[in-house]
Design a protein around this motif. Sequence first.
Motif, PDB file in Angstrom:
ATOM      1  N   LEU A  16       0.830  -1.210   0.000  1.00 41.68           N
ATOM      2  CA  LEU A  16       0.000   0.000   0.000  1.00 41.68           C
ATOM      3  C   LEU A  16       0.859   1.252   0.000  1.00 41.68           C
ATOM      4  CD1 LEU A  16      -2.954  -0.753   2.441  1.00 41.68           C
ATOM      5  CD2 LEU A  16      -3.107  -0.252   0.012  1.00 41.68           C
ATOM      6  N   ALA A  17       1.964   1.198   0.700  1.00 44.71           N
ATOM      7  CA  ALA A  17       2.825   2.378   0.837  1.00 44.71           C
ATOM      8  C   ALA A  17       3.748   2.576  -0.351  1.00 44.71           C
ATOM      9  CB  ALA A  17       3.666   2.273   2.120  1.00 44.71           C
ATOM     10  N   SER A  68      -5.964   0.457 -10.867  1.00 43.55           N
ATOM     11  CA  SER A  68      -6.929  -0.470 -10.295  1.00 43.55           C
ATOM     12  C   SER A  68      -6.817  -0.553  -8.791  1.00 43.55           C
ATOM     13  CB  SER A  68      -6.724  -1.872 -10.890  1.00 43.55           C
ATOM     14  OG  SER A  68      -5.464  -2.387 -10.510  1.00 43.55           O
ATOM     15  N   GLY A  69      -5.806   0.086  -8.195  1.00 48.68           N
ATOM     16  CA  GLY A  69      -5.627   0.036  -6.750  1.00 48.68           C
ATOM     17  C   GLY A  69      -6.591   0.954  -6.030  1.00 48.68           C
ATOM     18  N   SER A  70      -7.033   0.529  -4.853  1.00 48.37           N
ATOM     19  CA  SER A  70      -8.037   1.304  -4.129  1.00 48.37           C
ATOM     20  C   SER A  70      -7.488   2.622  -3.614  1.00 48.37           C
ATOM     21  CB  SER A  70      -8.577   0.470  -2.961  1.00 48.37           C
ATOM     22  OG  SER A  70      -7.525   0.128  -2.075  1.00 48.37           O
ATOM     23  N   SER A  71      -6.149   2.744  -3.498  1.00 50.81           N
ATOM     24  CA  SER A  71      -5.576   3.978  -2.978  1.00 50.81           C
ATOM     25  C   SER A  71      -5.435   5.048  -4.056  1.00 50.81           C
ATOM     26  CB  SER A  71      -4.204   3.694  -2.353  1.00 50.81           C
ATOM     27  OG  SER A  71      -3.299   3.243  -3.337  1.00 50.81           O
ATOM     28  N   THR A  72      -5.669   4.688  -5.302  1.00 45.90           N
ATOM     29  CA  THR A  72      -5.540   5.640  -6.392  1.00 45.90           C
ATOM     30  C   THR A  72      -6.726   6.600  -6.396  1.00 45.90           C
ATOM     31  OG1 THR A  72      -4.333   4.046  -7.737  1.00 45.90           O
ATOM     32  CG2 THR A  72      -5.380   5.871  -8.889  1.00 45.90           C
ATOM     33  N   THR A  87      -2.812  11.176  -3.741  1.00 48.13           N
ATOM     34  CA  THR A  87      -3.283  10.720  -2.443  1.00 48.13           C
ATOM     35  C   THR A  87      -4.717  10.218  -2.591  1.00 48.13           C
ATOM     36  OG1 THR A  87      -3.954  12.996  -1.900  1.00 48.13           O
ATOM     37  CG2 THR A  87      -1.786  12.256  -1.135  1.00 48.13           C
ATOM     38  N   SER A  88      -5.186   9.494  -1.614  1.00 48.05           N
ATOM     39  CA  SER A  88      -6.467   8.812  -1.743  1.00 48.05           C
ATOM     40  C   SER A  88      -7.648   9.767  -1.607  1.00 48.05           C
ATOM     41  CB  SER A  88      -6.577   7.703  -0.693  1.00 48.05           C
ATOM     42  OG  SER A  88      -6.544   8.256   0.612  1.00 48.05           O
ATOM     43  N   LEU A  89      -8.756   9.342  -2.198  1.00 50.72           N
ATOM     44  CA  LEU A  89     -10.056   9.976  -2.040  1.00 50.72           C
ATOM     45  C   LEU A  89     -11.017   8.925  -1.501  1.00 50.72           C
ATOM     46  CD1 LEU A  89     -10.392  11.992  -5.380  1.00 50.72           C
ATOM     47  CD2 LEU A  89     -10.438  12.983  -3.073  1.00 50.72           C
ATOM     48  N   PRO A  90     -12.130   9.339  -0.899  1.00 55.51           N
ATOM     49  CA  PRO A  90     -13.117   8.344  -0.473  1.00 55.51           C
ATOM     50  C   PRO A  90     -13.621   7.533  -1.658  1.00 55.51           C
ATOM     51  CG  PRO A  90     -13.611  10.497   0.468  1.00 55.51           C
ATOM     52  CD  PRO A  90     -12.529  10.708  -0.542  1.00 55.51           C
ATOM     53  N   GLU A  91     -14.064   6.330  -1.391  1.00 51.46           N
ATOM     54  CA  GLU A  91     -14.642   5.491  -2.433  1.00 51.46           C
ATOM     55  C   GLU A  91     -15.843   6.207  -3.069  1.00 51.46           C
ATOM     56  OE1 GLU A  91     -14.832   1.918  -4.716  1.00 51.46           O
ATOM     57  OE2 GLU A  91     -13.309   2.754  -3.381  1.00 51.46           O
ATOM     58  N   GLN A  96     -11.602  21.139  -4.491  1.00 53.43           N
ATOM     59  CA  GLN A  96     -10.215  21.284  -4.053  1.00 53.43           C
ATOM     60  C   GLN A  96      -9.633  19.955  -3.590  1.00 53.43           C
ATOM     61  OE1 GLN A  96     -12.867  23.316  -3.182  1.00 53.43           O
ATOM     62  NE2 GLN A  96     -12.078  25.076  -2.065  1.00 53.43           N
ATOM     63  N   ASP A  97     -10.435  19.161  -2.893  1.00 60.02           N
ATOM     64  CA  ASP A  97      -9.960  17.844  -2.451  1.00 60.02           C
ATOM     65  C   ASP A  97      -9.621  16.965  -3.643  1.00 60.02           C
ATOM     66  OD1 ASP A  97     -10.180  18.487   0.210  1.00 60.02           O
ATOM     67  OD2 ASP A  97     -12.103  17.473   0.511  1.00 60.02           O
ATOM     68  N   VAL A  98     -10.444  17.017  -4.681  1.00 61.69           N
ATOM     69  CA  VAL A  98     -10.191  16.215  -5.872  1.00 61.69           C
ATOM     70  C   VAL A  98      -8.896  16.654  -6.548  1.00 61.69           C
ATOM     71  CG1 VAL A  98     -11.026  15.661  -8.195  1.00 61.69           C
ATOM     72  CG2 VAL A  98     -12.622  15.686  -6.266  1.00 61.69           C
ATOM     73  N   VAL A  99      -8.740  17.961  -6.742  1.00 64.32           N
ATOM     74  CA  VAL A  99      -7.548  18.482  -7.409  1.00 64.32           C
ATOM     75  C   VAL A  99      -6.288  18.118  -6.636  1.00 64.32           C
ATOM     76  CG1 VAL A  99      -6.319  20.604  -8.032  1.00 64.32           C
ATOM     77  CG2 VAL A  99      -8.744  20.340  -8.607  1.00 64.32           C
TER      78      VAL A  99
END
Length: 386
Positions: free
Chosen positions: A45-46, A55-59, A112-116, A102-105
């Motif tokens: 993950l790190a 395809s990774g959930s952290s993307t 860095t990750s965004l919520p699902e 702003q969070d998306v940008v």
Amino acid sequence: MLFNVFRHSMDDDMKTNNVIQNRMMIRSRLKVFSLTLLGIFTMLLASPSFASDPSGSSTPNAAILLYHHVSSSTPASTSVSPEAFKSHMEYLDKHHNVVSLQDVVEAIQHNTSLPENAVAITFDDGYANILDNAHPILADLGFPYTVFINPDEIGVGPKQLTWEQVIAMHNDGVVFANHTLDHLHMLNGEQVMGERDWLEKVWQNVESAEKKIEDKLDINLKYLAYPFGEYSTALANKLKTEGYVGFGQHSGAVGPYSDMQALPRFPAAGPYANLVTLKTKLNSLAMPVTYSSHENPRMTTRKLSSPISLTIDSDDVRLTQVNCFFAGDPIKTHVEGNVLRFSLSETLPVGRSRVNCTAPSNTQTGRYYWYSTPFFVADENGNYPD
């Protein structure tokens, strides 16, 4: 990444000490094995390679919605009724995580990750019906949103917000950003004036609008939504040089491979207001395109001289089932390895058009990667229609 540890079943009726000891030993080994896998999982993950895998959930991945009017008495092509808008927002509340633009940008810029199932909400043009009909719904649900405004139209143009209303909304948490001073066609005159003079003229407009917003609201985001979604490579490069993020009106989700000077947004009004079809777009994934042979969306001819190639960097994109559409009709595609090619025999219309390509995800059932290639064609005088 998911893993399961499977064990052979044991006979619970065996009571000997040897069997009990064997069971304890197996449990101990399984625990060690599980902890080892957990450590590997954490390291993956790190790692940068995992984080950059689409395809990774952290993307980071998000859909950005675009609205103009929220009204039943405004032009149908750019309007959504208050009732339909409410149904959109109620659906988002149940099935998605609404985040700020702003969070998306920032997530895309820094990987860095965004919520699902992240979604951002935007409006163009600063109409008063946003305050009258959309703001109460959004405020009740606690949804952040951004309005791209034309400062010279605020308080002047028909049915526009006033500066007093803009300031009150800003104090209530609404974000306002740049849509040029007066909603001009930014590409008008580019081919007639010459690129240097044209770019200087339109950039003065952008900077003046940014300054007026900053003077009124004390914010300087350097976000620009292109009026009518129209832009060229020269304009996008100018935004990049000046540290701006650009937003278009072509469709698709956004992610780490997205062009920060031409981020797509899904129109959600007019013919696109149907919630049934909007659901698929809200669940879309950003196509990880690392190269496009389409060098400039501002076209100098109305025919493509050669096929357009897209290089896609992910094994999760099921290119064997890719589909591309132009003007609502499917077009022929060719896939070789991770390169998708499509061509158009049709004559491009004056104004705005695009090819949308989608392909299913191998790992996320029911979700589709989405990519849009826009085309902008001027009339014989070098201007673009509304």
